[in-house]
Design a protein around this motif. Structure first.
Motif, PDB file in Angstrom:
ATOM      1  N   ALA A   1      34.092  42.351  38.681  1.00 53.16           N
ATOM      2  CA  ALA A   1      34.496  41.992  39.508  1.00 53.16           C
ATOM      3  C   ALA A   1      34.396  40.291  39.587  1.00 53.16           C
ATOM      4  O   ALA A   1      35.342  40.181  40.101  1.00 53.16           O
ATOM      5  CB  ALA A   1      32.556  42.010  39.856  1.00 53.16           C
ATOM      6  N   GLU A   2      34.606  39.743  38.295  1.00 58.52           N
ATOM      7  CA  GLU A   2      34.606  38.491  37.380  1.00 58.52           C
ATOM      8  C   GLU A   2      36.550  38.828  37.276  1.00 58.52           C
ATOM      9  O   GLU A   2      36.238  37.225  37.770  1.00 58.52           O
ATOM     10  CB  GLU A   2      34.270  38.563  36.190  1.00 58.52           C
ATOM     11  N   LYS A   3      36.961  39.698  36.827  1.00 60.44           N
ATOM     12  CA  LYS A   3      37.909  39.020  37.108  1.00 60.44           C
ATOM     13  C   LYS A   3      39.468  39.028  38.572  1.00 60.44           C
ATOM     14  O   LYS A   3      39.897  38.309  38.489  1.00 60.44           O
ATOM     15  CB  LYS A   3      38.930  40.629  35.975  1.00 60.44           C
ATOM     16  N   VAL A   4      38.677  40.049  39.311  1.00 58.77           N
ATOM     17  CA  VAL A   4      39.430  39.566  40.436  1.00 58.77           C
ATOM     18  C   VAL A   4      38.733  38.916  41.241  1.00 58.77           C
ATOM     19  O   VAL A   4      38.841  39.015  42.683  1.00 58.77           O
ATOM     20  CB  VAL A   4      39.383  41.100  41.206  1.00 58.77           C
ATOM     21  N   ASN A   5      37.729  38.166  40.928  1.00 61.37           N
ATOM     22  CA  ASN A   5      36.724  37.124  41.608  1.00 61.37           C
ATOM     23  C   ASN A   5      36.166  37.689  43.339  1.00 61.37           C
ATOM     24  O   ASN A   5      36.666  37.697  44.304  1.00 61.37           O
ATOM     25  CB  ASN A   5      37.615  36.192  42.829  1.00 61.37           C
ATOM     26  N   LYS A   6      35.881  38.690  42.745  1.00 59.05           N
ATOM     27  CA  LYS A   6      34.978  38.457  44.291  1.00 59.05           C
ATOM     28  C   LYS A   6      33.009  39.130  43.621  1.00 59.05           C
ATOM     29  O   LYS A   6      33.157  39.638  42.979  1.00 59.05           O
ATOM     30  CB  LYS A   6      35.331  41.170  44.182  1.00 59.05           C
TER      31      LYS A   6
END
Length: 331
Positions: free
Chosen positions: A115-120
């Protein structure tokens, strides 16, 4: 973004509760339902006539690709949460996950990182973080009115053994665990949240009563800083529901008794009931999540890290019970 468009994945009993809440949020719009159960879809349309013509998908992956949603609420059996959550994040959707988050701490850590990687945004629907009685207790402790916490006794009783018989909740492959992982998850979460304490070691005894998942659990925890606590999760009770939490500090005590709060502050030898008028106003995870997606709050009331914390504690309890109540370190 004026409105947050929601895809509902899983529209059984708790899914319908999320729908009810979201329909009362002006900035939310439900654009699609995904559930393989025709009966569940029919109940939604019967209960909520305004959704009579909404898009319906039996395949959640098609729903992610075609619904045009901004966010998803996942309310499916626990074992499906990780795969569905990862797919939603990959599809560009923010995710509100029903408890107890995903199956296992390894999956929890993985989906949080993704989630942090895809900024969601990724949050857990632990509604007690937004309920007045628990917010009052947390404020009491944060303000130092109880001093250093020494002892916690948390107790929950529910006729879960009988009530969940024949459902996916007592199917290990679908639920990934029993009462400790289901209703008991709320008890573990709220104690850790209101106290701010982190578990250091765990010992547990568990009784399955012939089922393939845990029913009754007696869990003892040593927290960093020295406090100790017990969690008593009784799924074999005959009563529908009862819950008590007692928290004792070196300056004062607070007792939660089925939505009633009693407090003794420093120097007081007896408890005084807290008036409902003195409690903070309550909200719910759906309103909170809409506010999060719209940028009105910087963090969810129950961020994904809470799901990881409870997964680790639950796994340690299961490991301890499986090894003769062996002390399991979480340090």
């Amino acid at each position: 973004m004026g409105k947050v468009r929601f895809l509902m994945i899983g529209v059984g009993g708790m899914g319908r509760e999320h729908i009810r809440r979201l329909l009362n949020v002006p900035e939310a719009e439900i654009v699609a339902l995904s559930d393989p159960s025709e009966a569940a879809i029919t109940l939604v349309k019967q209960n909520f006539p305004q959704l009579a013509n909404i898009a319906v998908y039996t395949d959640y992956q098609e729903a992610i690709a075609q619904s045009g949603a901004d966010a998803a609420v996942i309310v499916s059996p626990h074992s499906m949460h990780f795969e569905q959550g990862m797919a939603c994040l990959d599809g560009g959707l923010h995710v509100l996950m029903e408890k107890p988050f995903v199956s296992g701490s390894d999956n929890a850590a993985q989906i949080i990182a993704h989630a942090e990687k895809v900024n969601k945004h990724l949050a857990v629907a632990y509604q007690r973080h937004l309920m007045g009685p628990y917010m009052y207790i947390r404020d009491l402790i944060e303000n130092g009115e109880l001093g250093n916490i020494n002892y916690i006794c948390a107790y929950q009783a529910q006729s879960w053994l009988k009530g969940a018989t024949g459902t996916w909740r007592q199917n290990l492959a679908l639920s990934c665990g029993g009462q400790l992982n289901d209703s008991g998850s709320h008890l573990l979460d709220i104690v850790l949240w209101v106290t701010g304490l982190e578990p250091e070691s765990v010992s547990a005894m568990i009784e399955n009563h012939g089922r393939e998942v845990d029913i009754d659990s007696a869990v003892t925890v040593r927290f960093h800083g020295g406090a100790i606590g017990t969690f008593n999760v009784v799924g074999s009770a005959s009563i529908g529901w009862h819950e008590d939490v007692s928290i004792h500090g070196d300056k004062g005590s607070v007792l939660y008794r089925n939505n009633k709060i009693l407090v003794a502050r420093e120097g007081e030898k007896s408890l005084t009931e807290v008036s409902e008028a003195d409690l903070p106003s309550s909200s719910d995870p759906d309103i909170d999540f809409v506010n999060l997606v719209l940028g009105r709050v910087s963090e969810a009331a129950a961020p994904s890290s809470t799901g990881l914390r409870i997964a680790r504690l639950t796994e340690a309890a299961w490991e301890s019970a499986a090894n003769g109540s062996k002390l399991i370190s979480l340090a």
